[in-house]
Design a protein around this motif. Structure first.
Motif, PDB file in Angstrom:
ATOM      1  N   THR A   1      -5.170   7.983   3.341  1.00  0.00           N
ATOM      2  CA  THR A   1      -6.629   7.994   3.117  1.00  0.00           C
ATOM      3  C   THR A   1      -7.326   7.024   4.064  1.00  0.00           C
ATOM      4  OG1 THR A   1      -6.169   8.403   0.785  1.00  0.00           O
ATOM      5  CG2 THR A   1      -8.424   7.805   1.339  1.00  0.00           C
ATOM      6  N   PHE A   2      -6.799   5.789   4.124  1.00  0.00           N
ATOM      7  CA  PHE A   2      -7.366   4.781   5.029  1.00  0.00           C
ATOM      8  C   PHE A   2      -7.308   5.290   6.467  1.00  0.00           C
ATOM      9  CE2 PHE A   2      -6.539   1.270   1.823  1.00  0.00           C
ATOM     10  CZ  PHE A   2      -7.864   0.896   1.714  1.00  0.00           C
TER      11      PHE A   2
ATOM     12  N   MET B   1       0.855  -1.188   0.000  1.00  0.00           N
ATOM     13  CA  MET B   1       0.000   0.000   0.000  1.00  0.00           C
ATOM     14  C   MET B   1       0.893   1.240   0.000  1.00  0.00           C
ATOM     15  SD  MET B   1      -2.866   1.160   2.772  1.00  0.00           S
ATOM     16  CE  MET B   1      -3.201  -0.500   3.250  1.00  0.00           C
TER      17      MET B   1
ATOM     18  N   LEU C   1      -8.494  -4.134   5.421  1.00  0.00           N
ATOM     19  CA  LEU C   1      -8.823  -2.739   5.751  1.00  0.00           C
ATOM     20  C   LEU C   1     -10.039  -2.260   4.965  1.00  0.00           C
ATOM     21  CD1 LEU C   1      -5.565  -0.610   6.065  1.00  0.00           C
ATOM     22  CD2 LEU C   1      -7.426  -0.779   7.692  1.00  0.00           C
ATOM     23  N   SER C   2     -10.062  -2.573   3.670  1.00  0.00           N
ATOM     24  CA  SER C   2     -11.196  -2.156   2.829  1.00  0.00           C
ATOM     25  C   SER C   2     -12.497  -2.724   3.370  1.00  0.00           C
ATOM     26  CB  SER C   2     -10.998  -2.639   1.385  1.00  0.00           C
ATOM     27  OG  SER C   2      -9.830  -2.075   0.863  1.00  0.00           O
ATOM     28  N   GLN C   3     -12.459  -4.015   3.769  1.00  0.00           N
ATOM     29  CA  GLN C   3     -13.664  -4.657   4.311  1.00  0.00           C
ATOM     30  C   GLN C   3     -14.091  -4.000   5.616  1.00  0.00           C
ATOM     31  OE1 GLN C   3     -12.160  -8.813   4.223  1.00  0.00           O
ATOM     32  NE2 GLN C   3     -14.107  -9.302   3.269  1.00  0.00           N
TER      33      GLN C   3
ATOM     34  N   ASP D   1      -2.495   6.031  -0.145  1.00  0.00           N
ATOM     35  CA  ASP D   1      -3.586   5.124   0.253  1.00  0.00           C
ATOM     36  C   ASP D   1      -3.635   4.982   1.767  1.00  0.00           C
ATOM     37  OD1 ASP D   1      -4.353   4.706  -2.305  1.00  0.00           O
ATOM     38  OD2 ASP D   1      -3.324   2.795  -2.552  1.00  0.00           O
TER      39      ASP D   1
ATOM     40  N   GLU E   1      -4.285  -4.660   3.195  1.00  0.00           N
ATOM     41  CA  GLU E   1      -5.147  -3.685   2.514  1.00  0.00           C
ATOM     42  C   GLU E   1      -6.555  -4.231   2.264  1.00  0.00           C
ATOM     43  OE1 GLU E   1      -5.054  -0.822  -1.459  1.00  0.00           O
ATOM     44  OE2 GLU E   1      -3.306  -2.031  -0.945  1.00  0.00           O
ATOM     45  N   ALA E   2      -6.639  -5.499   1.847  1.00  0.00           N
ATOM     46  CA  ALA E   2      -7.954  -6.099   1.553  1.00  0.00           C
ATOM     47  C   ALA E   2      -8.834  -6.126   2.796  1.00  0.00           C
ATOM     48  CB  ALA E   2      -7.768  -7.515   1.021  1.00  0.00           C
TER      49      ALA E   2
ATOM     50  N   ARG F   1      -9.957   7.946   7.225  1.00  0.00           N
ATOM     51  CA  ARG F   1     -11.312   7.367   7.307  1.00  0.00           C
ATOM     52  C   ARG F   1     -11.482   6.546   8.580  1.00  0.00           C
ATOM     53  NH1 ARG F   1     -12.369   4.353   1.801  1.00  0.00           N
ATOM     54  NH2 ARG F   1     -14.363   3.891   2.793  1.00  0.00           N
TER      55      ARG F   1
ATOM     56  N   LEU G   1     -13.620  -0.996   6.610  1.00  0.00           N
ATOM     57  CA  LEU G   1     -14.205   0.334   6.385  1.00  0.00           C
ATOM     58  C   LEU G   1     -15.631   0.244   5.841  1.00  0.00           C
ATOM     59  CD1 LEU G   1     -11.108   2.171   4.889  1.00  0.00           C
ATOM     60  CD2 LEU G   1     -12.231   2.723   7.038  1.00  0.00           C
ATOM     61  N   GLN G   2     -15.949  -0.871   5.191  1.00  0.00           N
ATOM     62  CA  GLN G   2     -17.287  -1.009   4.594  1.00  0.00           C
ATOM     63  C   GLN G   2     -18.269  -1.739   5.512  1.00  0.00           C
ATOM     64  OE1 GLN G   2     -16.543  -2.962   0.855  1.00  0.00           O
ATOM     65  NE2 GLN G   2     -15.144  -1.349   0.211  1.00  0.00           N
TER      66      GLN G   2
END
Length: 214
Positions: free
Chosen positions: A8-9, A1, A40-42, A5, A37-38, A12, A44-45
């Motif tokens: 940004t993460f 990452m 982290l994305s989950q 990025d 990273e994968a 948020r 955040l959602q």
């Protein structure tokens, strides 16, 4: 990452964590940013995943000596191997690798001082967790490759021997017959190679099958 990025993460994550955990928001954000990273994305959602990750990170902060204002009586933190293992497991589990137990075991092989340092330094721990995860994956790949390669080598070796014998009996269909015989297990193939009569019978059966198909 890359850094952009990560920033940004981080922003948020911090904005989501801060309302409920004002005092430790920065440390919690830092710990969660060590996740892949994968994941982290989950996080955040998915609010439930975020809550679970924050709770794990909070528990880890409370367990880790000298790592947070939330920790009570740092001097009273027991340092037996079992206790260190439990504390380390809590921290490692935050990373959601699916291999928390194995990674904890690997990290506990270090000197006690090194383990204590991991407990008090989330960034250092993150690096060690990623390294251990990489080692586990490489081990797994090597084991798989080795077993696949050895089986493939064995089949090739038997195939070559078999072909040279079948070719003497039926040069025209040697390829097809060898291919059919190679579907047998290696023990049966070894028998065919060591017993000429059995091989002749197997070749005749294969020829009969080929005749019916043609």
């Amino acid at each position: 990452m890359d850094k952009e990025d990560l920033d940004t993460f981080g922003e948020r994550l911090y904005s989501l964590i801060y309302p409920k955990h004002k005092e430790s928001a920065a440390k919690l954000t830092g710990m969660l940013l060590e996740l892949p990273e994968a994941v982290l994305s989950q996080v955040l959602q998915d609010e439930a995943m975020l809550t679970a990750a924050v709770e794990k990170a909070l528990r880890a902060l409370q367990l880790a000596p000298e790592s947070s204002e939330v920790a009570h009586n740092d001097d009273d933190v027991p340092e037996s191997s079992d206790s260190l293992g439990e504390q380390l497991f809590e921290l490692v589990d935050v990373y959601n690798t699916g291999h928390s137990q194995k990674i904890t075991g690997m990290l506990l092989e270090q000197h006690k001082e090194a383990v204590l340092q991991l407990l008090s330094d989330p960034k250092l721990l993150g690096e060690h967790v990623n390294l251990a995860l990489k080692t586990l994956k490489e081990r797994n790949i090597e084991e798989t490759d080795f077993s696949d390669a050895s089986e493939a080598d064995e089949t090739d070796r038997l195939g070559e021997k078999l072909f040279s014998l079948v070719e003497q009996m039926d040069p025209l269909h040697a390829n097809d017959i060898t291919g059919m015989l190679l579907e047998m297990d290696s023990a049966s193939l070894q028998q065919l190679l060591s017993d000429h009569t059995k091989l002749e019978v197997a070749v005749q059966k294969a020829q009969a099958v080929l005749d019916t198909e043609s």
